[in-house]
Design an enzyme around this catalytic site. Structure first.
Site, short mmCIF file in Angstrom:
data_model
loop_
_atom_site.label_atom_id
_atom_site.label_comp_id
_atom_site.label_asym_id
_atom_site.label_seq_id
_atom_site.Cartn_x
_atom_site.Cartn_y
_atom_site.Cartn_z
CE1 TYR A 26 -33.00 46.01 -43.90
CE2 TYR A 26 -31.12 46.14 -45.32
CZ TYR A 26 -31.92 45.59 -44.62
OH TYR A 26 -31.94 44.15 -44.87
CG HIS A 28 -24.93 50.86 -45.38
ND1 HIS A 28 -23.75 51.88 -45.18
CD2 HIS A 28 -25.82 51.78 -45.99
CE1 HIS A 28 -24.06 53.07 -45.66
NE2 HIS A 28 -25.26 53.18 -46.38
CG HIS A 31 -25.81 54.47 -41.82
ND1 HIS A 31 -26.42 53.26 -42.78
CD2 HIS A 31 -26.28 55.60 -42.29
CE1 HIS A 31 -27.15 53.99 -43.59
NE2 HIS A 31 -27.26 55.17 -43.48
CD GLN A 55 -35.04 62.28 -46.83
OE1 GLN A 55 -35.01 62.99 -45.72
NE2 GLN A 55 -33.82 61.89 -47.36
CB SER A 180 -30.31 51.40 -47.57
OG SER A 180 -29.43 52.27 -46.28
O1 PAF Z 1 -29.05 60.73 -45.91
C1 PAF Z 1 -30.13 60.34 -45.18
O2 PAF Z 1 -30.26 59.06 -44.85
C2 PAF Z 1 -31.19 61.36 -45.07
O3 PAF Z 1 -31.35 62.23 -46.15
C3 PAF Z 1 -31.11 61.97 -43.67
C4 PAF Z 1 -29.82 62.93 -43.57
C5 PAF Z 1 -31.29 61.19 -42.51
C6 PAF Z 1 -32.59 62.88 -43.61
O4 PAF Z 1 -33.48 62.25 -43.67
#
Ligand code: PAF
Length: 300
Positions: A26, A28, A31, A55, A180
């Site tokens: 997703y 933005h 990224h 996570q 996101s």
């Molecule tokens: O920041 C994130 O989007 C996530 O924590 C990562 C670093 C991609 C690990 O899943």
């Protein structure tokens, strides 16, 4: 422009200096700024897209996390990615993992204390990406300041030969940090969410004027946090993510609050400059983010 689903295939495609932009999709502008930076600096840019179940401390949060692979593929490639690595859960975790990565101390406070197991999941998946893809450089957003400390510590402790490159937070024109999760905010929640960045900027102004006392810096931010459910406002050191009573080393001022049903985090980074502390308030967009489906977005 290649989409891969396995570590082996992705590793084979990485020639020369490889930059990795790990994401949960997703995408933005935050990224995309990492992808653009990597594609300028490295021979191959790999973007990983994996919503990492390990996570998420709350299954409902995992379920509702926004996903749109086609949109992300188009955005990643237009920003300069060479390979989009989008593994299935079965590639990332063929079996229930018996080996996970726990980073001590750095995870004791703030997000680590509030979200049990979260950083273990982050450190484990990032370690797997580093081991499986062997990047030379990896890009992480400063918006997740504690995550940057966790990943940097993990890479050092496990001797991964990767340089961690943190990038400034990207903000909407009015200051809201891109996330996101912002797509979950209603109009009125979005207005209330603005108090997070407004509070941080008030603290930044104090730091610019030479204030170093942690409690005073935190108070200035807290005073702006009305109509949101504040979790914490914390001055912490950048390396270890430990609370600081006074600004005496590179630090960040972090805030976490829930608005409606959406939990948001934000921070300002405070770096050592030639003649005092320099606050990184982030970079502002000049128009609404593509997260809201504007003309730049590839759809939702
Ligand atoms: O920041 C994130 O989007 C996530 O924590 C990562 C670093 C991609 C690990 O899943």
């Amino acid at each position: 422009m290649i989409v891969t689903t396995t570590f082996a295939e992705t590793r084979r495609l990485g020639s020369g200096v490889v930059g990795l932009v790990p994401t949960m999709g997703y995408l933005h502008e935050g990224h995309l700024s990492h992808i653009a930076k990597s594609s300028q600096a490295n021979d191959t840019t790999v973007v990983s897209l994996f919503v990492n179940p390990l996570q998420f401390d709350d299954p409902a949060d995992l379920d509702r996390y926004p996903r749109n692979v086609e949109r992300d593929r188009d955005l990643a490639f237009s920003a300069g990615a060479d390979v989009l690595f989008a593994p299935e859960v079965s590639e990332m975790y063929p079996e229930e993992p018996l080996t996970t990565v726990v980073v001590r101390n750095v995870t004791d406070h703030m997000e680590g204390a509030r979200r049990p197991g979260h950083f273990e999941g982050v450190a484990t998946v990032v370690a797997k990406l580093f081991a499986g893809l062997q990047p030379d450089v990896a890009y992480f957003g400063r918006k997740d300041a504690q995550q940057v400390a966790v990943v940097t510590t993990m890479a050092r402790d496990l001797s991964f030969a990767v340089r961690i490159e943190p990038g400034s937070t990207v903000r909407e024109a009015d200051g809201l940090a891109l996330s996101s999760r912002n797509v979950f905010l209603s109009e009125s929640e979005r207005r209330r969410a603005l108090s997070l960045s407004q509070g941080l900027f008030a603290s930044a102004d104090l730091i610019d004027r030479g204030v170093t006392k942690g409690a005073t810096i935190e108070r200035a931010c807290l005073d702006h946090l009305v109509h949101v459910d504040v979790d914490y406002v914390q001055l912490a050191d950048q390396g270890q993510a430990r609370p600081l009573e006074s600004l005496d080393r590179p630090a960040f001022l972090a805030v976490a609050a829930t608005v409606g049903s959406t939990r948001l985090i934000d921070n300002i980074a405070i770096d050592a400059g030639d003649s005092g502390w320099v606050v990184d308030r982030g970079d502002r967009l000049s128009k609404a983010s593509m997260l809201y489906g504007g003309s730049d977005a590839a759809g939702r």
